[in-house]
Design an enzyme around this catalytic site. Sequence first.
Site, PDB file in Angstrom:
ATOM      1  N   LYS A   1       8.354   2.714  -4.469  1.00  0.00           N
ATOM      2  CA  LYS A   1       7.728   2.275  -3.302  1.00  0.00           C
ATOM      3  C   LYS A   1       7.973   3.153  -2.027  1.00  0.00           C
ATOM      4  CE  LYS A   1       6.332  -1.882  -0.804  1.00  0.00           C
ATOM      5  NZ  LYS A   1       6.690  -3.476  -0.514  1.00  0.00           N
TER       6      LYS A   1
ATOM      7  N   SER B   1       2.853  -6.524  -1.020  1.00  0.00           N
ATOM      8  CA  SER B   1       2.687  -5.039  -0.371  1.00  0.00           C
ATOM      9  C   SER B   1       3.079  -3.976  -1.465  1.00  0.00           C
ATOM     10  CB  SER B   1       3.435  -4.796   0.855  1.00  0.00           C
ATOM     11  OG  SER B   1       4.841  -5.039   0.553  1.00  0.00           O
TER      12      SER B   1
ATOM     13  N   SER C   1       6.079  -9.579  -2.015  1.00  0.00           N
ATOM     14  CA  SER C   1       5.544  -8.374  -2.054  1.00  0.00           C
ATOM     15  C   SER C   1       5.656  -7.794  -3.421  1.00  0.00           C
ATOM     16  CB  SER C   1       6.080  -7.326  -1.156  1.00  0.00           C
ATOM     17  OG  SER C   1       5.293  -7.654   0.129  1.00  0.00           O
TER      18      SER C   1
END
Lengths: 479, 100, 476
Positions: free
Chosen positions: C76, C151, C175
């Site tokens: 990420k 996310s 997330s």
Amino acid sequence: MSAERWMYEGYEMVVGLEVHVELATATKLFSGSPNRFGDEPNTNIDPVTLGLPGALPVLNRHAVELAMRIGLALGCTVQSCTFARKNYFYPDMPKAYQISQYDRPLNADGVLELPDGSSVGIERAHLEEDTGKSSHLGGSGRIHGSEGSLIDFNRAGVPLVEIVSRPDITSPDQARLYASELRAILVAVGASDARMEEGSMRVDANVSIRLPGDPLGTRCEIKNVNSVRSLGRAIDYEARRQVAMIEAGESVRQETRHWDEGDGRTHTLRTKEDADDYRYFPEPDLVLVAPDAAWIDAVRAALPPLPSVRRRILADATGQEPDAESVMTVVERGQDGYVLAVAEVGGSAERALVHVKEAFAEAGNSPALPAASLAALTRMETEGRLTATQAKTVLAEMVEAGAGDPEAIAASHGFEAMDSSELESMVAAAIAADPEAWAKFCAGEGKAMGALVGHVMKASRGQADGKAVTAMLNARRDS
Amino acid sequence: MSDRITSEVVAKVARLARLDLYDAELASATEQLSDMLEHFADIDALDLDEVEPMTQPFELVNVMRDDVPGRTLDRDEVLAEAPDPVDGRFGVPPILGTEP
Amino acid sequence: MSETIRSIVSAVRSGARSAVDVTREHLGRIEAREPEIHAFNLVLDDAALERAGEIDATVAAGGDAGPLAGVPIALKDNMCTRGVPTTCSSRILEGWRPPYDATVVERLAAAGAVIIGKTNLDEFAMGSSTENSAFGPTKNPLDPSRVPGGSSGGSAAAVAAGFAAASLGSDTGGSIRQPAALCGVVGVKPTYGAVSRLGLVAFASSLDQIGPFTNDVADAALLLETIAGHDPADSTSIPEPFPALMPSLDRGVVGLRVGRIADLPAGADPDVQNRVDAAFEALAKAGAEIVDVTIPAFTYGLTAYYLIAPAEASSNLARYDGVRFGLRVPAADTNAMYAATRSAGFGAEVRRRIMLGTYALSAGYYDAYYGKALKVRRLMSDDFAAAYSQVDVLLTPASPSVAFPFGTKTADPLAMYLCDTYTIPSNLTGHPAMSVPFGTGADGLPVGVQVLAPALGEPTMFAVAAELERAAGGAR
Ligand SMILES: [Mg+2]
Ligand SMILES: [Zn+2]
């Protein structure tokens, strides 16, 4: 030495001091970057210091220990504590928050006993991190009117202890005494070099005034005080300014003011209205600090004797008062141990104190001259073989050489103790020359003695021992 | 806590957060914040007087490091990422206002 | 297309396949589909091939290439990679190259992993659909008209699309688990403090945790074992050793008590609820005891979270001021520069949360909002502790719905926030939780079942997750 109570137009002042002191650690409060003054800009930096994304603080154990030393030296309770974020934007504050302590400081509720016998309460002494430093371009290097600023983050993250006094201070003299006594303690416990000129000790003063018996007035915070002397001046100026305002029917606004050393005034920096809302909240990246009894006891046990105790010991050894200037000065310089060492090897502590205070201003806390040499010198004085003036000359030579035999040096200067019969005849001659002074002296006018001693000194070209002359005059009067 | 938030408060919050809000945004931000705070009023009914606040998942104690120097960053590498590097330092426009 | 970490590692370590070939295969899939999916902010093709070559050289020389030898892993884009842009999908950090690596990046490198790229996310991890990325949304590989969740949408999509054998995400309120559910992969939020946060760009420090996305439960166990463990550079890192997970995968669930939360807030779609019910049945059939418990505070989680997380975020994101790195919008003075930079650099959702958090902390409102939320957090923790005195794990939906079409929740922030209803409590308590694919719901889209466990209860959580995977016929 005792601080006079300050009064002006019937008003008294109420002062509390906030002292920030940089701790003498090797590294920063929350990272391993060196804590070092004077390096090339932005060389003592790491992700934590710069507040880079993803950086995390880890607390420096030694900083906690130094802060505990300060707390214990000030008689504070050392307690479990947490860190909090103080949020505000300023270019030298990398994360836009300062990690400080808020509702649970490490040290709380202490007291600082001042040499004049008064005492000032300590509200708290907490740990926090320092900011970076800005230098201003154009506009003559000042922030106002500058074309921009350059930031060096070497100082950012340096451990600070903020020591907050209670508003117990009532005069500029007492404020000065507080600052110098606190400084002496900080140096004595090894927490900091506490140099106001270099900024490793920074003093802000909260000043208000009131009529005796009235509730506390509105206070102003004075910043940028760079010496103990300016502290007194700034407080005095500020309190008078506030009295003048009140007397003129105006009211004091709560604000932060800047002391201008040049014009000797304080100026408005920032009013309360535009003060930030710091949004303190618990720092989630750090955990509880809970010093246990064993740690606290160990730190307490390792504390060196504090200046107040050392002054008492030196005063007892030399027959002075603890707040006598010579005692204060010698302890402040850390030379009390040397004076006691001179006494230990058979010297006169009283004479040693005088010599150390006067001749060793630059000598550091352990003068290069062996204690035995100074002891020998003081013995020659107490035995009446050297006058004070002669002793000074001999000492100067020994200090210069870092060694020396006072007997030999005295001999080389031809300093020979005046034979007491010779001195007696000089005293008799002085009385004969100035019968008026002698009569006054006998009538109890102490001042008249000066004239008689002066005659003897003149006749001996300064070689006579003033003490011996005084003793002879007293003996003749009393016989 | 169910009082609707005013646009004055929202403007003050924006100043604190150093965000510019234009007039149109101010109105919609006020509206949105109000809606959220209204939704969050569900906890008003709880009796929390005796409840200790919880700031972290676990109560670790005394996590500290030794006072030993660690790695520092290379100044040039860091300044290469700075918007306005000047003479080994970080340049900024004039600073208005003073340090707390 | 979905290959396990274990098969790659054993093939690479035995020399049966080269790490370079494995990397090329993944890069080939990226080349084919990434333009459509947009899972990545940055694909590290050259660096990955170079690293894979090193792994192959180590193997050829008879050395130990590590427990993740040659495994292509996506990160990420909120984890710092030295010299490699780390953007948080925000204009304010666009192009920023950190001068240091996150601890997880160091651990992956030491284990022989090959970092294949930095994945897209909702800006600063604030969102549940990856629609808040400043660089455009990520599409769900299973249905590109739908969101991948968020996310960590890019990390979930990268694994689902076969762009990477595994990925790391961060989970502050769901997330990892919600996008895992929406993309049909396994996603784990470990116990708070199990994985170092050093180098993870902070959103809400007391809630953030890094965790894995993988194709199956055993891979997740392997990857988590590799990245977990004490880090002295993170003061909130758990000092005890992280428990081994691989041994519990075959434990089964006999004798385990699986909790059903009787007062769980309503809101899950029926197709999702059906799969959760089926999961309870499957576990019961496999020998677990199903026990009803209550967690009254569960329903207040959303409020507590949306006060605490923005409050911490408002402070964590104050450092983006245009002074030391990232975007600067020039202005006449520092205050104007801050406001211009932050207003231009942050997207709408980030600004909204900064405003909310600043408000919740500001003078006069702290006690009513932030202070109260911290107390609700305590209630939540107490209620979970009571429940775990009766059960070993809890089961809930991971997401109230399957993947939803783009734009359906963007107009109403609260509607988006409700996506996190079932995932938030574990962040508030710091407990571990994971999403395991368990069949499909509406439109044939995957449903994730969430397994929740007490602090450091990962071994039991993985035992249950492995059983669910077997029941769903999904073990590979
Ligand atoms: Mg202060
Ligand atoms: Zn301070």
